[in-house]
Write a protein that holds these residues in place. Structure first.
Motif, short mmCIF file in Angstrom:
data_model
loop_
_atom_site.label_atom_id
_atom_site.label_comp_id
_atom_site.label_asym_id
_atom_site.label_seq_id
_atom_site.Cartn_x
_atom_site.Cartn_y
_atom_site.Cartn_z
N TYR A 13 29.13 13.82 -30.57
CA TYR A 13 29.66 13.81 -31.86
C TYR A 13 30.92 13.50 -32.20
O TYR A 13 31.90 14.28 -31.67
CB TYR A 13 29.43 15.58 -32.64
CG TYR A 13 27.84 15.35 -32.79
CD1 TYR A 13 27.39 15.48 -34.25
CD2 TYR A 13 26.96 15.94 -31.83
CE1 TYR A 13 25.91 15.57 -34.23
CE2 TYR A 13 25.75 15.97 -31.95
CZ TYR A 13 25.10 15.77 -33.28
OH TYR A 13 23.92 15.94 -33.49
N GLY A 14 31.53 12.73 -33.13
CA GLY A 14 32.66 12.18 -33.06
C GLY A 14 33.00 10.84 -32.40
O GLY A 14 31.77 10.35 -31.99
N GLU A 15 34.29 10.45 -32.19
CA GLU A 15 34.23 9.27 -31.67
C GLU A 15 34.19 9.12 -30.11
O GLU A 15 34.83 10.32 -29.48
CB GLU A 15 35.67 8.41 -32.18
CG GLU A 15 35.63 7.91 -33.31
CD GLU A 15 36.65 7.04 -33.84
OE1 GLU A 15 37.60 6.78 -32.73
OE2 GLU A 15 37.11 6.85 -34.98
N THR A 16 33.62 8.52 -29.55
CA THR A 16 33.62 8.32 -27.88
C THR A 16 35.15 7.90 -27.23
O THR A 16 36.02 7.57 -28.34
CB THR A 16 32.56 7.52 -27.42
OG1 THR A 16 33.03 6.12 -27.75
CG2 THR A 16 31.28 7.79 -27.84
N PHE A 17 35.41 8.18 -26.17
CA PHE A 17 36.67 7.57 -25.91
C PHE A 17 36.30 6.65 -24.43
O PHE A 17 35.28 6.83 -23.76
CB PHE A 17 37.69 8.88 -25.23
CG PHE A 17 37.07 10.19 -24.91
CD1 PHE A 17 36.94 10.24 -23.35
CD2 PHE A 17 36.46 11.12 -25.52
CE1 PHE A 17 36.48 11.25 -22.90
CE2 PHE A 17 35.96 12.28 -24.85
CZ PHE A 17 35.94 12.43 -23.52
N ASP A 18 37.28 6.23 -24.00
CA ASP A 18 37.11 5.03 -22.83
C ASP A 18 36.66 5.78 -21.57
O ASP A 18 36.16 5.11 -21.00
CB ASP A 18 38.52 4.50 -22.60
CG ASP A 18 38.78 3.67 -23.62
OD1 ASP A 18 38.30 3.15 -24.51
OD2 ASP A 18 40.13 3.41 -23.76
N GLU A 19 36.81 7.10 -21.53
CA GLU A 19 36.55 7.64 -20.20
C GLU A 19 35.08 7.82 -20.21
O GLU A 19 34.67 8.33 -18.98
CB GLU A 19 37.33 8.68 -19.78
CG GLU A 19 38.73 8.67 -19.51
CD GLU A 19 39.82 8.35 -20.93
OE1 GLU A 19 39.28 8.51 -21.90
OE2 GLU A 19 40.95 7.96 -20.73
N MET A 20 34.65 8.05 -21.32
CA MET A 20 33.01 8.23 -21.28
C MET A 20 32.22 7.45 -20.73
O MET A 20 32.10 6.06 -21.09
CB MET A 20 32.61 8.67 -22.79
CG MET A 20 33.49 9.86 -23.19
SD MET A 20 32.87 10.20 -25.10
CE MET A 20 31.36 10.98 -24.62
N LYS A 21 31.36 7.68 -19.69
CA LYS A 21 30.61 6.63 -19.04
C LYS A 21 29.15 6.87 -19.07
O LYS A 21 28.92 8.21 -19.28
CB LYS A 21 30.94 6.49 -17.50
CG LYS A 21 32.46 5.93 -17.29
CD LYS A 21 32.74 4.83 -17.88
CE LYS A 21 34.22 4.24 -17.38
NZ LYS A 21 34.76 3.33 -18.39
N GLY A 22 28.18 6.08 -19.08
CA GLY A 22 26.77 6.37 -19.04
C GLY A 22 26.12 6.05 -20.37
O GLY A 22 26.68 5.38 -21.43
N ASN A 23 24.86 6.59 -20.63
CA ASN A 23 24.06 6.44 -21.80
C ASN A 23 24.64 7.49 -22.87
O ASN A 23 24.21 8.70 -23.05
CB ASN A 23 22.80 6.83 -21.67
CG ASN A 23 21.57 6.40 -22.74
OD1 ASN A 23 22.26 5.76 -23.61
ND2 ASN A 23 20.66 6.84 -22.42
N ILE A 24 25.52 6.99 -23.60
CA ILE A 24 26.33 7.85 -24.60
C ILE A 24 25.54 7.58 -25.98
O ILE A 24 25.81 6.27 -26.36
CB ILE A 24 28.02 7.58 -24.76
CG1 ILE A 24 28.51 7.47 -23.24
CG2 ILE A 24 28.41 8.46 -25.71
CD1 ILE A 24 28.48 9.01 -22.81
N ILE A 25 25.28 8.33 -26.56
CA ILE A 25 24.76 8.23 -28.08
C ILE A 25 25.73 8.86 -28.92
O ILE A 25 25.99 10.15 -29.15
CB ILE A 25 23.57 8.87 -28.15
CG1 ILE A 25 22.26 8.27 -27.29
CG2 ILE A 25 22.87 8.68 -29.75
CD1 ILE A 25 20.94 9.14 -27.20
#
Length: 167
Positions: A13-25
């Protein structure tokens, strides 16, 4: 945490950031909760599903997707099964005093569909997932069931919903 748990999907919930990896919804918190956008970003309670996760069930501004019951935590699966066995009428045998089941859920503002695929108005009832503990308030996990038998799960007291599919 991601390496240890190895989830098949993460709801952010909210904006993702560059370090987030994988299947992000990614889910825009402001638009799903009828709020004005804010500069504050956060990752809401994270869900890890082993089951099927489909983004968007349509019709409700707070709806986030659907998942097979097998992918939910044990407390959710157990409670779901007991309500299924009792026909989603009211409390099932063994629930503690103060545990609520079968009360009308208003869906206002609408976060779940207001009409079914045939255009018929939907009504909802709510059910506590967990037993109420003595001396404490009810927790935030709920099932919401529509008059066509669709079951939705909310871990955050109706802010977001996931439709439960399969038995």
């Amino acid at each position: 945490m991601l390496r240890k748990i190895n989830p098949s999907a993460i709801i952010c919930y909210g904006e993702t950031f560059d370090e987030m990896k994988g299947n992000i919804i990614a889910v825009d918190y402001a638009s799903t909760n009828n709020l004005k956008p804010s500069k504050a970003y956060f990752v809401h309670k994270t869900y890890f599903f082993d089951g099927i996760m489909n983004k968007g069930i349509g019709g409700g501004s707070g709806s986030t997707g659907s998942a097979n019951i097998s992918g939910f935590p044990e407390n959710v699966r157990t409670s779901y099964s007991k309500y299924q066995d009792s026909g989603w009428k009211s409390n099932y045998n063994g629930q503690t005093p103060g545990t609520k089941a079968g009360r009308k859920f208003e869906n206002n503002p609408p976060k779940l569909p207001v009409k079914d695929e045939n255009g018929n108005k939907l009504s909802y009832r709510e059910f506590d997932v967990n037993n109420k503990l003595p001396g404490q308030t009810r927790d935030s996990e709920r099932f919401v069931v529509d008059n066509n038998g669709r079951v939705y799960y909310s871990s955050d007291l109706y802010n977001t919903f996931i439709e439960i599919t399969g038995d």
